[in-house]
Design a protein around this motif. Structure first.
Motif, PDB file in Angstrom:
ATOM      1  N   PHE A  78       0.837  -1.210   0.000  1.00 37.85           N
ATOM      2  CA  PHE A  78       0.000   0.000   0.000  1.00 37.85           C
ATOM      3  C   PHE A  78       0.868   1.254   0.000  1.00 37.85           C
ATOM      4  O   PHE A  78       0.574   2.236  -0.668  1.00 37.85           O
ATOM      5  CB  PHE A  78      -0.916  -0.003   1.230  1.00 37.85           C
ATOM      6  N   GLU A  79       1.952   1.203   0.734  1.00 39.66           N
ATOM      7  CA  GLU A  79       2.874   2.342   0.792  1.00 39.66           C
ATOM      8  C   GLU A  79       3.624   2.504  -0.525  1.00 39.66           C
ATOM      9  O   GLU A  79       3.840   3.630  -0.995  1.00 39.66           O
ATOM     10  CB  GLU A  79       3.851   2.154   1.945  1.00 39.66           C
ATOM     11  N   ASP A  80       4.035   1.405  -1.137  1.00 41.50           N
ATOM     12  CA  ASP A  80       4.836   1.460  -2.357  1.00 41.50           C
ATOM     13  C   ASP A  80       4.027   1.901  -3.574  1.00 41.50           C
ATOM     14  O   ASP A  80       4.512   2.651  -4.413  1.00 41.50           O
ATOM     15  CB  ASP A  80       5.470   0.097  -2.642  1.00 41.50           C
ATOM     16  N   HIS A  81       2.806   1.410  -3.684  1.00 38.71           N
ATOM     17  CA  HIS A  81       1.973   1.717  -4.857  1.00 38.71           C
ATOM     18  C   HIS A  81       1.266   3.047  -4.641  1.00 38.71           C
ATOM     19  O   HIS A  81       0.482   3.198  -3.706  1.00 38.71           O
ATOM     20  CB  HIS A  81       0.946   0.612  -5.096  1.00 38.71           C
ATOM     21  N   LYS A  82       1.487   3.990  -5.516  1.00 48.45           N
ATOM     22  CA  LYS A  82       0.880   5.316  -5.389  1.00 48.45           C
ATOM     23  C   LYS A  82      -0.418   5.445  -6.172  1.00 48.45           C
ATOM     24  O   LYS A  82      -1.209   6.355  -5.909  1.00 48.45           O
ATOM     25  CB  LYS A  82       1.865   6.399  -5.857  1.00 48.45           C
ATOM     26  N   ALA A  83      -0.662   4.561  -7.134  1.00 48.86           N
ATOM     27  CA  ALA A  83      -1.864   4.650  -7.958  1.00 48.86           C
ATOM     28  C   ALA A  83      -3.092   4.241  -7.140  1.00 48.86           C
ATOM     29  O   ALA A  83      -3.111   3.155  -6.552  1.00 48.86           O
ATOM     30  CB  ALA A  83      -1.742   3.756  -9.191  1.00 48.86           C
ATOM     31  N   PRO A  84      -4.135   5.084  -7.096  1.00 49.22           N
ATOM     32  CA  PRO A  84      -5.335   4.743  -6.314  1.00 49.22           C
ATOM     33  C   PRO A  84      -5.957   3.415  -6.703  1.00 49.22           C
ATOM     34  O   PRO A  84      -6.449   2.683  -5.840  1.00 49.22           O
ATOM     35  CB  PRO A  84      -6.280   5.913  -6.604  1.00 49.22           C
ATOM     36  N   VAL A  85      -5.956   3.068  -7.998  1.00 51.66           N
ATOM     37  CA  VAL A  85      -6.593   1.824  -8.422  1.00 51.66           C
ATOM     38  C   VAL A  85      -5.934   0.620  -7.776  1.00 51.66           C
ATOM     39  O   VAL A  85      -6.609  -0.336  -7.359  1.00 51.66           O
ATOM     40  CB  VAL A  85      -6.576   1.707  -9.970  1.00 51.66           C
ATOM     41  N   MET A  86      -4.607   0.634  -7.648  1.00 51.63           N
ATOM     42  CA  MET A  86      -3.906  -0.481  -7.020  1.00 51.63           C
ATOM     43  C   MET A  86      -4.089  -0.446  -5.505  1.00 51.63           C
ATOM     44  O   MET A  86      -4.264  -1.503  -4.868  1.00 51.63           O
ATOM     45  CB  MET A  86      -2.417  -0.422  -7.372  1.00 51.63           C
TER      46      MET A  86
END
Length: 234
Positions: A78-86
């Motif tokens: 959650f911290e690594d992925h910045k895209a809202p969809v992911m």
């Protein structure tokens, strides 16, 4: 061509069928060793989505040690992925874990800039034990700027019979938005066990210890429903 190969190598992706496939491990070098231990969470977006879906299915039947391991992994993702969809997919996977291990991730989600992520998180907080959920929901009711998210919070508060909750929900009865008022009346039904309808006025009278007058609910006929003036309240 040489330059293209160098760029791909430097950015942490490989080429398959002429298209770049990102290696998500490159997002956080500190997590590479740990993520290599879990081969499910690797390489492509679609593979990760499939793995997250499988995690949601498996979570209820898995032991506490598994919950802890996956909750920590999902928090890093959650911290690594910045895209809202992911982030939404990661959050939905975390919600399937019934233990308190995911509470730090749920707290991060209510502080997220994306309203859809906050909405999912607050809805889940409403299903968690009162001791941990009420402070988060009460704070959200005071500070949440988005109407749709506030509606989720007000509805979630209806599960918890508490004076602070009662006071917060009664304040929402006076909101200018009819959708927020409706959420407040629904929660008042849960909190009091009474039913004074779906308009705020009778509930406000109840809170202020005044006589309650519940408007008569007219059942619409099929003729009403096809009459355009009916939907205008005329």
């Amino acid at each position: 061509m040489l330059m293209s190969i160098m760029v791909i190598g430097a950015t942490g992706c490989s080429v398959k069928g002429g298209y770049p496939i990102w290696n998500w491990h490159s997002l956080n070098t500190g997590a590479i060793e740990e993520w290599h231990e879990d081969d499910d969470f690797m390489v492509t977006y679609h593979q990760q989505i499939q793995t997250l879906e499988q995690l949601r299915e498996d979570a209820p039947s898995m032991p506490a040690s598994w919950h802890k391991q996956k909750a920590d992994l999902l928090a890093r993702m959650f911290e690594d992925h910045k895209a809202p969809v992911m982030r939404r997919e990661i959050l939905r996977a975390a919600i399937a874990i019934p233990s308190a291990d995911v509470l730090p991730l749920l707290q991060s989600a209510v502080d997220n800039d994306d309203a859809s992520i906050r909405r999912i998180a607050y809805k889940e907080w409403g299903k968690r034990p009162a001791l941990v959920a009420m402070p988060v929901l009460l704070k959200g009711a005071r500070s949440e700027p988005e109407k749709d998210v506030r509606i989720v919070i007000i509805r979630a508060l209806g599960r918890f019979k508490n004076q602070q909750v009662y006071d917060t929900v009664t304040e929402a009865l006076n909101d200018r938005d009819p959708a927020v008022q409706l959420a407040a009346t629904d929660s008042m039904k849960e909190l009091t066990g009474l039913d004074y309808g779906d308009t705020p006025e009778p509930w406000i009278a109840h809170v202020e210890n005044r006589p309650v007058e519940v408007p008569e609910q007219k059942t619409a006929t099929w003729l009403d429903l096809i009459n355009p003036l009916y939907h205008l309240g005329l």
